[in-house]
Design a protein around this motif. Structure first.
Motif, PDB file in Angstrom:
ATOM      1  N   ALA A   1       1.132   6.968  -6.763  1.00  0.00           N
ATOM      2  CA  ALA A   1      -0.008   7.816  -7.128  1.00  0.00           C
ATOM      3  C   ALA A   1       0.355   9.286  -6.920  1.00  0.00           C
ATOM      4  CB  ALA A   1      -1.235   7.436  -6.307  1.00  0.00           C
ATOM      5  N   ARG A   2       1.004   9.590  -5.800  1.00  0.00           N
ATOM      6  CA  ARG A   2       1.434  10.974  -5.545  1.00  0.00           C
ATOM      7  C   ARG A   2       2.453  11.431  -6.590  1.00  0.00           C
ATOM      8  NH1 ARG A   2       1.063   9.146  -0.185  1.00  0.00           N
ATOM      9  NH2 ARG A   2       3.279   8.667  -0.092  1.00  0.00           N
TER      10      ARG A   2
ATOM     11  N   ASP B   1      -8.016   5.877  -3.528  1.00  0.00           N
ATOM     12  CA  ASP B   1      -8.090   6.661  -2.299  1.00  0.00           C
ATOM     13  C   ASP B   1      -6.987   7.716  -2.287  1.00  0.00           C
ATOM     14  OD1 ASP B   1      -9.006   7.248   0.468  1.00  0.00           O
ATOM     15  OD2 ASP B   1      -7.007   6.453   0.976  1.00  0.00           O
ATOM     16  N   GLU B   2      -5.795   7.331  -2.700  1.00  0.00           N
ATOM     17  CA  GLU B   2      -4.684   8.296  -2.712  1.00  0.00           C
ATOM     18  C   GLU B   2      -4.888   9.355  -3.786  1.00  0.00           C
ATOM     19  OE1 GLU B   2      -1.747  10.223  -1.061  1.00  0.00           O
ATOM     20  OE2 GLU B   2      -2.487   8.328  -0.261  1.00  0.00           O
TER      21      GLU B   2
ATOM     22  N   ALA C   1      -6.771   1.421  -2.557  1.00  0.00           N
ATOM     23  CA  ALA C   1      -5.742   2.298  -1.980  1.00  0.00           C
ATOM     24  C   ALA C   1      -5.251   3.312  -3.017  1.00  0.00           C
ATOM     25  CB  ALA C   1      -4.576   1.476  -1.446  1.00  0.00           C
TER      26      ALA C   1
ATOM     27  N   ARG D   1       0.518   4.191  -2.867  1.00  0.00           N
ATOM     28  CA  ARG D   1       0.180   5.585  -2.540  1.00  0.00           C
ATOM     29  C   ARG D   1       1.289   6.536  -2.994  1.00  0.00           C
ATOM     30  NH1 ARG D   1      -4.229   6.333   0.515  1.00  0.00           N
ATOM     31  NH2 ARG D   1      -5.221   4.488   1.397  1.00  0.00           N
ATOM     32  N   GLU D   2       2.531   6.161  -2.778  1.00  0.00           N
ATOM     33  CA  GLU D   2       3.649   7.009  -3.193  1.00  0.00           C
ATOM     34  C   GLU D   2       3.669   7.194  -4.704  1.00  0.00           C
ATOM     35  OE1 GLU D   2       7.106   9.372  -3.239  1.00  0.00           O
ATOM     36  OE2 GLU D   2       5.593   8.971  -1.710  1.00  0.00           O
TER      37      GLU D   2
ATOM     38  N   GLU E   1       0.810  -1.219   0.000  1.00  0.00           N
ATOM     39  CA  GLU E   1       0.000   0.000   0.000  1.00  0.00           C
ATOM     40  C   GLU E   1       0.845   1.272   0.000  1.00  0.00           C
ATOM     41  OE1 GLU E   1      -3.396   2.276   2.606  1.00  0.00           O
ATOM     42  OE2 GLU E   1      -3.365   0.077   2.664  1.00  0.00           O
TER      43      GLU E   1
ATOM     44  N   ARG F   1      -7.211  11.710  -2.208  1.00  0.00           N
ATOM     45  CA  ARG F   1      -6.558  12.507  -1.159  1.00  0.00           C
ATOM     46  C   ARG F   1      -5.724  13.643  -1.736  1.00  0.00           C
ATOM     47  NH1 ARG F   1      -3.947   8.580   3.437  1.00  0.00           N
ATOM     48  NH2 ARG F   1      -5.858   7.493   4.002  1.00  0.00           N
ATOM     49  N   GLN F   2      -5.199  13.442  -2.913  1.00  0.00           N
ATOM     50  CA  GLN F   2      -4.302  14.429  -3.519  1.00  0.00           C
ATOM     51  C   GLN F   2      -5.027  15.435  -4.425  1.00  0.00           C
ATOM     52  OE1 GLN F   2      -1.058  14.566  -2.653  1.00  0.00           O
ATOM     53  NE2 GLN F   2      -1.441  12.838  -1.293  1.00  0.00           N
TER      54      GLN F   2
END
Length: 134
Positions: free
Chosen positions: A84-85, A121-122, A118, A81-82, A77, A125-126
Motif C-alpha cells: 500500500a505504501r 488502514d495503511e 489492514a 501495508r508495505e 499484514e 495512515r499514509q
C-alpha cells in the motif's frame, strides 16, 4: 477506436475509467494519448510497482488496490501495508493520482476481510502524502 469512444465520453462531461488485467505496460502510452483518465489496476505487482509508477504517475490516475492475486491472498499484514505504501509513493503524486478501492468480492479471490482492513488502514495512515506540508 478508443480515442473516438473516449472523446464521446468526454463530450458528455464524464471521465473515462478503463479496467484491464495483466501486464499492459506497453499499451498505457496509447491509452493515455487516446484520452483515458483513470486506469483500474488490480494486479499491481504484475506491472512492476516502481518502474510502472516512474513511467506513468502524474500522467493518468490509477484506481488500484494491493495486488489481488499475490499479496492480498497471502494475507501477511506487513506485506499488505508495505505494498500500500509503495503504491502511494510510486503511483501517485502529492497532488493525487491514486484512488484506493474495494475489489468488492474478496471471497472470490480468497482474501480475508482482516487483510482488506489492514490495506485500507495503511492507505489511511499514509494520507499525509497527499496533503503536503502544513
Amino acid at each position: 477506436r478508443y480515442k473516438i469512444i473516449f472523446d464521446q465520453i468526454h463530450e458528455c462531461g464524464w471521465h473515462v475509467i478503463l479496467h484491464s488485467c495483466g501486464r499492459i505496460n506497453q499499451f498505457v502510452p496509447a491509452l493515455i494519448e487516446s484520452g483515458v483518465d483513470v486506469l483500474n489496476m488490480q494486479q499491481t505487482r504484475s506491472y512492476g510497482l516502481e518502474t510502472f509508477g516512474q513511467e506513468f504517475r502524474g500522467k493518468v490516475c490509477f484506481l488500484g488496490t494491493v495486488d489481488i492475486q499475490t499479496t492480498l491472498p497471502r494475507g501477511i499484514e506487513a506485506e499488505v501495508r508495505e505494498e500500500a505504501r509503495l503504491l502511494i509513493e510510486n503511483w501517485s503524486t502529492p497532488q493525487g493520482g491514486l484512488i484506493a478501492f474495494d475489489y468488492g468480492d474478496w471471497p472470490a479471490v480468497d482474501v480475508n476481510p482482516k487483510t482488506v482492513r489492514a490495506m485500507f488502514d495503511e492507505f489511511d495512515r499514509q494520507k499525509e502524502y497527499w496533503q503536503g506540508p502544513e
